[in-house]
Structure formats: C-alpha cells, structure tokens
Design a protein around this motif. Structure first.
Motif, PDB file in Angstrom:
ATOM      1  N   LEU A 121     -11.713   4.347   0.352  1.00 27.62           N
ATOM      2  CA  LEU A 121     -12.231   3.008   0.590  1.00 27.62           C
ATOM      3  C   LEU A 121     -13.652   2.980   0.044  1.00 27.62           C
ATOM      4  O   LEU A 121     -14.534   3.670   0.538  1.00 27.62           O
ATOM      5  CB  LEU A 121     -12.222   2.689   2.083  1.00 27.62           C
ATOM      6  CG  LEU A 121     -12.864   1.374   2.504  1.00 27.62           C
ATOM      7  CD1 LEU A 121     -12.170   0.193   1.847  1.00 27.62           C
ATOM      8  CD2 LEU A 121     -12.849   1.254   4.018  1.00 27.62           C
ATOM      9  N   SER A 175      -6.160   1.020   2.900  1.00 25.13           N
ATOM     10  CA  SER A 175      -6.527   2.435   2.770  1.00 25.13           C
ATOM     11  C   SER A 175      -5.884   3.272   3.874  1.00 25.13           C
ATOM     12  O   SER A 175      -5.393   4.371   3.612  1.00 25.13           O
ATOM     13  CB  SER A 175      -8.045   2.624   2.744  1.00 25.13           C
ATOM     14  OG  SER A 175      -8.648   2.271   3.962  1.00 25.13           O
ATOM     15  N   GLY A 181     -10.201  -3.969   2.709  1.00 24.88           N
ATOM     16  CA  GLY A 181      -9.805  -2.689   2.129  1.00 24.88           C
ATOM     17  C   GLY A 181      -9.439  -1.661   3.176  1.00 24.88           C
ATOM     18  O   GLY A 181      -8.827  -0.637   2.866  1.00 24.88           O
ATOM     19  N   ALA A 210       0.826  -1.206   0.000  1.00 27.77           N
ATOM     20  CA  ALA A 210       0.000   0.000   0.000  1.00 27.77           C
ATOM     21  C   ALA A 210       0.863   1.260   0.000  1.00 27.77           C
ATOM     22  O   ALA A 210       0.616   2.191  -0.782  1.00 27.77           O
ATOM     23  CB  ALA A 210      -0.935  -0.004   1.204  1.00 27.77           C
ATOM     24  N   CYS A 251      -6.460   8.051  -0.846  1.00 24.99           N
ATOM     25  CA  CYS A 251      -7.037   6.726  -1.039  1.00 24.99           C
ATOM     26  C   CYS A 251      -8.453   6.679  -0.488  1.00 24.99           C
ATOM     27  O   CYS A 251      -8.678   6.995   0.677  1.00 24.99           O
ATOM     28  CB  CYS A 251      -6.168   5.686  -0.340  1.00 24.99           C
ATOM     29  SG  CYS A 251      -6.748   3.999  -0.575  1.00 24.99           S
ATOM     30  N   ASN A 279      -3.009   6.183   3.004  1.00 26.10           N
ATOM     31  CA  ASN A 279      -3.286   7.575   3.369  1.00 26.10           C
ATOM     32  C   ASN A 279      -2.253   8.185   4.311  1.00 26.10           C
ATOM     33  O   ASN A 279      -2.319   9.371   4.610  1.00 26.10           O
ATOM     34  CB  ASN A 279      -4.700   7.700   3.941  1.00 26.10           C
ATOM     35  CG  ASN A 279      -5.727   7.752   2.835  1.00 26.10           C
ATOM     36  OD1 ASN A 279      -5.543   8.414   1.822  1.00 26.10           O
ATOM     37  ND2 ASN A 279      -6.816   7.028   3.021  1.00 26.10           N
ATOM     38  N   ALA A 304      -9.417   1.716  -2.829  1.00 21.83           N
ATOM     39  CA  ALA A 304      -9.225   0.519  -2.001  1.00 21.83           C
ATOM     40  C   ALA A 304     -10.571  -0.143  -1.777  1.00 21.83           C
ATOM     41  O   ALA A 304     -11.605   0.525  -1.683  1.00 21.83           O
ATOM     42  CB  ALA A 304      -8.607   0.893  -0.656  1.00 21.83           C
TER      43      ALA A 304
END
Length: 153
Positions: free
Chosen positions: A83, A70, A66, A44, A81, A74, A103
C-alpha cells in the motif's frame, strides 16, 4: 512486462487514466480486470492469484483508500502487495521489499502522484545483496511454509 490492473467502482476513472498512462509511456502490456464489482476483494484476489502464479509480472489495485484491496491481495500466497501513499513508498515497494502488487487509493492520491507512483513501481527492480534481502527472504520463507492457524479453544 505484463501488468494486471483492477479496482472497485469508485476508482474506475483512476484505473482508466492509469491504463492510458501505462500504454502511452510504454511501461508494459496492461490487462484491465475491471471495476464493476463493488466487492473489491474479488478483483484484488483475482489479480493477486494471477500475479502469484506468474501469469502477470506486476499488479495494480485501486479502491477508495487502497487499504481494502491490499488486505485482500495479501491473503493470496505469493502475492506481496504494498500500500503506497507517495512516489517514494511506491519506489521502495520494489527496491527494498520486492512487492509484486501496488495498491493505493483513488480518493487519497491525486492523478499525477498516482501516475508517478505507477511509473516508479514498474521501472524499478528489487536489488539483491542489500540489507533488505534477508528481510524479504524472511517473509517469503514464512509465506512458502505458512499454514492456517486456528485457535483451538
């Protein structure tokens, strides 16, 4: 459009399906950042950094829900990002929020919904001059000027 995609090992099948979906539908040039690392934060953060630096136009991150990817994405300055949990939220991530990373969960989102979410995210653009623009400018301005705050107690 250059797209970075990655996931944790639980989401490998979903990621591979989406790579195929993106290619078949000619939605962009997709790069697979892998799915072997069980520490989802690593992929990520890697993708978030690449997107924030402009090496990729958009990012797609998948883990079980997710949520973890996320949160991790971030943490990167310049990464936004969202979600998403349905097609509408994926579309609004772009139209209203100018998210550059999407995400979602492989365990919480079905195959067709994932595909339609990715299509909505990749085919929409942020609309300037709407009531969303000042809101987006506010968090981007904060992001540009943010500092690490540490409790001094």
């Amino acid at each position: 459009m250059k797209i970075a995609i990655g996931c944790d090992p639980n989401a490998t099948e979903a990621k591979n399906d989406l790579i195929n979906f993106i290619q078949i539908n000619k939605l962009g040039d997709v790069t697979d950042f892998g799915s072997d690392d069980s520490i989802y934060a690593n992929v990520a953060i890697n993708i978030a950094e690449k997107v924030a630096l402009g090496e990729y136009d958009r990012g797609i991150l998948i883990c079980g829900t997710g949520i973890g990817v996320s949160i991790a994405a971030n943490k990167v300055k310049g990464a936004y990002c969202a979600l998403a949990y349905d097609v509408y939220s994926a579309e609004r991530a772009r139209l209203s929020n100018d998210a550059n990373i999407l995400a979602f969960g492989s365990l919480t989102t079905g195959k067709i919904t994932r595909q339609m979410m990715v299509k909505a995210f990749l085919t929409n653009e942020f609309v300037l001059g709407t009531r969303s623009q000042p809101k987006v400018e506010a968090y981007k301005n904060y992001d540009r000027n943010r500092q690490l705050y540490i409790n001094q107690e």
